[in-house]
Design an enzyme around this catalytic site. Structure first.
Site, PDB file in Angstrom:
ATOM      1  N   GLU A  36     -40.783   7.134  -2.240  1.00  0.00           N
ATOM      2  CA  GLU A  36     -39.916   8.225  -2.521  1.00  0.00           C
ATOM      3  C   GLU A  36     -38.623   6.748  -2.102  1.00  0.00           C
ATOM      4  OE1 GLU A  36     -39.231   9.890   1.338  1.00  0.00           O
ATOM      5  OE2 GLU A  36     -37.496  11.093   1.378  1.00  0.00           O
ATOM      6  N   ARG A 260     -54.601   4.262   4.175  1.00  0.00           N
ATOM      7  CA  ARG A 260     -53.025   2.822   4.184  1.00  0.00           C
ATOM      8  C   ARG A 260     -53.734   1.759   4.735  1.00  0.00           C
ATOM      9  NH1 ARG A 260     -47.579   3.948   5.630  1.00  0.00           N
ATOM     10  NH2 ARG A 260     -48.350   5.988   4.931  1.00  0.00           N
ATOM     11  N   LYS A 270     -41.066   2.049   6.579  1.00  0.00           N
ATOM     12  CA  LYS A 270     -39.242   1.778   5.901  1.00  0.00           C
ATOM     13  C   LYS A 270     -38.713   2.257   7.494  1.00  0.00           C
ATOM     14  CE  LYS A 270     -40.619   3.990   2.581  1.00  0.00           C
ATOM     15  NZ  LYS A 270     -40.582   4.995   1.477  1.00  0.00           N
TER      16      LYS A 270
HETATM   17  P1  ATP Z   1     -43.462   5.039   4.663  1.00  0.00           P
HETATM   18  O1  ATP Z   1     -44.830   5.145   5.512  1.00  0.00           O
HETATM   19  O2  ATP Z   1     -43.693   3.392   4.820  1.00  0.00           O
HETATM   20  O3  ATP Z   1     -41.920   5.514   4.713  1.00  0.00           O
HETATM   21  P2  ATP Z   1     -43.965   6.437   2.860  1.00  0.00           P
HETATM   22  O4  ATP Z   1     -45.300   6.688   2.601  1.00  0.00           O
HETATM   23  O5  ATP Z   1     -42.724   7.499   3.115  1.00  0.00           O
HETATM   24  O6  ATP Z   1     -44.260   4.765   3.726  1.00  0.00           O
HETATM   25  P3  ATP Z   1     -43.503   6.735   0.086  1.00  0.00           P
HETATM   26  O7  ATP Z   1     -42.336   5.884  -1.069  1.00  0.00           O
HETATM   27  O8  ATP Z   1     -43.547   7.602  -0.030  1.00  0.00           O
HETATM   28  O9  ATP Z   1     -43.167   5.689   1.664  1.00  0.00           O
HETATM   29  O10 ATP Z   1     -45.017   5.804  -0.353  1.00  0.00           O
HETATM   30  C1  ATP Z   1     -45.640   5.651  -2.199  1.00  0.00           C
HETATM   31  C2  ATP Z   1     -46.536   5.415  -1.914  1.00  0.00           C
HETATM   32  O11 ATP Z   1     -47.151   4.870  -1.567  1.00  0.00           O
HETATM   33  C3  ATP Z   1     -47.560   7.197  -1.441  1.00  0.00           C
HETATM   34  O12 ATP Z   1     -48.409   7.463  -2.372  1.00  0.00           O
HETATM   35  C4  ATP Z   1     -47.888   6.594  -0.556  1.00  0.00           C
HETATM   36  O13 ATP Z   1     -48.858   6.690  -0.246  1.00  0.00           O
HETATM   37  C5  ATP Z   1     -48.116   5.108  -0.796  1.00  0.00           C
HETATM   38  N1  ATP Z   1     -47.959   3.533   0.298  1.00  0.00           N
HETATM   39  C6  ATP Z   1     -47.451   3.742   1.148  1.00  0.00           C
HETATM   40  N2  ATP Z   1     -47.531   3.495   3.034  1.00  0.00           N
HETATM   41  C7  ATP Z   1     -48.462   2.562   1.975  1.00  0.00           C
HETATM   42  C8  ATP Z   1     -49.425   1.681   2.936  1.00  0.00           C
HETATM   43  N3  ATP Z   1     -49.061   1.100   3.922  1.00  0.00           N
HETATM   44  N4  ATP Z   1     -50.505   1.346   2.398  1.00  0.00           N
HETATM   45  C9  ATP Z   1     -51.117   1.754   1.458  1.00  0.00           C
HETATM   46  N5  ATP Z   1     -50.316   2.768   0.544  1.00  0.00           N
HETATM   47  C10 ATP Z   1     -48.887   3.654   0.936  1.00  0.00           C
HETATM   48 MG    MG Z   2     -43.530   9.634   1.953  1.00  0.00          MG
END
Ligand code: ATP
Ligand code: MG
Length: 556
Positions: A36, A260, A270
């Site tokens: 995102e 994760r 984030k």
């Molecule tokens: P955050 O919780 O930090 O805001 P998010 O999951 O909302 O992260 P996205 O931009 O939606 O962030 O993530 C893009 C991809 O990266 C998704 O498939 C998500 O599952 C993966 N991802 C995000 N954080 C992690 C993590 N800590 N470990 C592994 N994969 C991750």
């Molecule tokens: Mg997300």
């Protein structure tokens, strides 16, 4: 666990799933990385990137980059650009670039289709009413009074939602599933909400936006993604992912979840990273203490070290927390091979070699990298006055102290043996100068009478040394598991007040030519890189990592 035929390495569970489906005849592997664009990528994303791109590469498949841009309020092109830069820097190339917003029209048409099938309805309840109506884990929800509207009325209202007739929050479109479903996400989940906000790509074309659960699976399906890999918290969403795809009878993408990545001594959400930036607790998204990819890059991490880390961490099915020390180990291992050696004195004390001729300068030929002969040699000037590290001298040393002390002898790296004869202090008692003599038969090893000296210390020639700013970074948070904080406190309260120390160092003259991003091992100290704050007048070096894990020792 089964093994891969070509490498003999154990397969991770995603590889097992892929190899099983290949064995069943489904040979195509198509993954996607779906960020995102609401922040900068962090090391957790790097894990996901390595996994998605890695699986595609390993099985001769493809990996798309898809921006999951369904929430116009938090998203921005600044983030889109940084995400692309970071993925490329990590060493990956996407097969095609997509945006969930490109699918808004198709998603809208599919929503109408679900309405026509009697599987979706417009709900006039407020957000609070909808939330209250969901029930709890133990109690079923209650049906909305608008749940049984006719198809015609639903279609009319949904079209008027799109036309902008209603204000934010006035209506939503919900899937009609089961208000008593044991999985609360299936109690008539919201598919669309009204948001009168410009979108960074579609501008003001839309004022209704699809929710993650409605957009994600369908986007996967449009791109014919075979393995939609996401993190564990989405496992409860999987039945909904499947429900939409089944009801619409479209390409059956499947979702698989892995744990994760969590790291000690840092935060990864984030929202929290954004707060660190906006409240000025760090210098920006690329502050070298941040777990962001751009922060790690500025800190001196290499793409190879991050990929090696992702590989070592593996793919887990259960949440865990990885020691930051492992990431540091990976960069140390990589830089040991590629970083040229230099000498730098971070906390200098002057040494005068009283029997060395005044005005004489010797250019010593030093190996740039003992791990890689092709890096060649450089000249390092030696003269009568040098700087050594303050803590390489002790006035009253304990037994087995092999560095410099009164009457003691030490080897200067690549150079002579020196012996300390006199300690000069200022009126406060601080040592300001050490007077030494050298053994002129001891250059580069040996000595005049065959005596052996154990200690070796680094140094720089005082008249030739360059002054540089050196930034010493440490853990951003004092506690290991930032998820285990006292809930009454803010995570900010757990920040390490000593995470940044700035010193003025003396470095050897060859470092005057160092360019932005160049990486070095400062002998006996650690790995350093040139920071972007460097100017022609003054170089700034970031400490990437110490040579050894000093943190672990300090904690004992
Ligand atoms: P955050 O919780 O930090 O805001 P998010 O999951 O909302 O992260 P996205 O931009 O939606 O962030 O993530 C893009 C991809 O990266 C998704 O498939 C998500 O599952 C993966 N991802 C995000 N954080 C992690 C993590 N800590 N470990 C592994 N994969 C991750
Ligand atoms: Mg997300």
């Amino acid at each position: 666990m089964s093994e891969s035929e070509d490498t003999g390495k154990s397969l991770n569970f995603i590889e097992e799933i892929i190899e099983t489906s290949i064995a069943e005849g489904n040979k195509r592997v198509h993954t996607r990385f779906p960020p995102e664009p609401n922040g900068y990528l962090h090391i957790g994303h790097a894990k996901s990137i390595c996994l998605n791109f890695g699986m595609a590469a390993k099985y001769g498949g493809k990996c798309n980059l898809r921006f999951d841009d369904t929430n116009p309020v938090k998203e921005d092109v600044e983030y889109v650009d940084s995400i692309k830069e970071d993925i490329e820097w990590l060493g990956f190339k996407w097969d095609s670039e997509h945006y969930a917003s490109d699918y808004f029209e198709q998603l809208y048409l599919w929503a109408e289709e679900l309405i026509r099938k009697g599987k979706a309805y417009v709900d006039d309840q407020t957000q609070e009413q909808i939330r209250a109506g969901r029930g709890t884990v133990t109690a079923p929800g209650t049906e909305s009074p608008w749940r049984n509207r006719s198809v015609e009325e639903n279609l009319d209202l949904f079209r008027r939602m799109r036309e902008g007739e209603f204000a934010d929050g006035e209506k939503v479109l919900r899937a009609k599933i089961d208000m008593a479903h044991p999985n609360m996400l299936l109690r008539d989940p919201i598919m669309y909400r009204i948001v009168h906000t410009s979108h960074h790509r579609t501008g003001d074309k839309w004022c209704i936006y699809p929710m993650y659960d409605y957009a994600h699976g369908q986007s996967d399906s449009i791109e014919k993604i075979t393995h939609s890999i996401c993190t564990l918290e989405f496992d409860v969403h999987r039945p909904l992912y499947d429900w939409f795809i089944n009801e619409l009878n479209i390409f059956p993408s499947h979702q698989y979840e892995f744990a994760r990545l969590n790291l000690t001594h840092t935060v990864m959400s984030k929202r929290k990273l954004l707060q660190l930036v906006t409240e000025g607790h760090v210098m920006g998204w690329d502050d070298p203490r941040m777990p962001t990819i751009c922060g790690l890059r500025r800190r001196g991490y290499t793409p190879e070290s991050i990929r090696a880390f992702a590989d070592k961490v593996g793919v887990a099915k259960r949440d865990n927390i990885i020691d930051l020390g492992l990431l540091e180990f990976c960069v140390r291992e990589d830089l040991n091979k590629r970083a040229e050696r230099r000498m730098a004195v971070l906390d200098p004390v002057k040494v005068v070699i009283t029997n060395y001729p005044e005005g004489k300068v010797e250019e010593l030929s030093c190996v740039n990298n003992p791990e890689d002969e092709t890096c060649g040699r450089r000249a390092v000037p030696f003269s009568r006055e040098i700087y050594i590290e303050r803590d390489d001298f002790m006035e009253n040393p304990p037994k087995k102290y092999f560095r410099l002390s009164p009457g003691g002898e030490v080897r200067l790296r690549y150079s002579y043996l020196i012996k300390c004869n006199e300690v000069i202090k200022d009126e406060t008692g601080k040592i300001v100068e050490l007077r030494c003599t050298y053994d002129d038969m001891s250059l580069g090893g040996g000595s005049s009478d065959g005596r052996r000296v154990k200690g070796v210390i680094h140094w720089v020639s005082a008249p030739h040394a360059i002054e540089a700013e050196v930034r010493l970074f440490d853990r951003l948070f004092t506690i290991e598991d930032t998820a285990a904080m006292d809930p009454d406190k803010s995570f900010i309260d757990y920040m390490n007040p000593d995470s940044l120390k700035v010193t003025t160092a003396f470095v050897e003259p060859a470092l005057g030519e160092a360019a932005l991003g160049d990486k070095f091992q400062f002998e006996r100290i650690g790995y350093f890189c040139v920071d972007r704050d460097s100017t022609d007048a003054k170089k700034v070096f970031n400490r990437t990592v110490t040579l050894k894990d000093s943190w672990a020792k300090a904690q004992k």
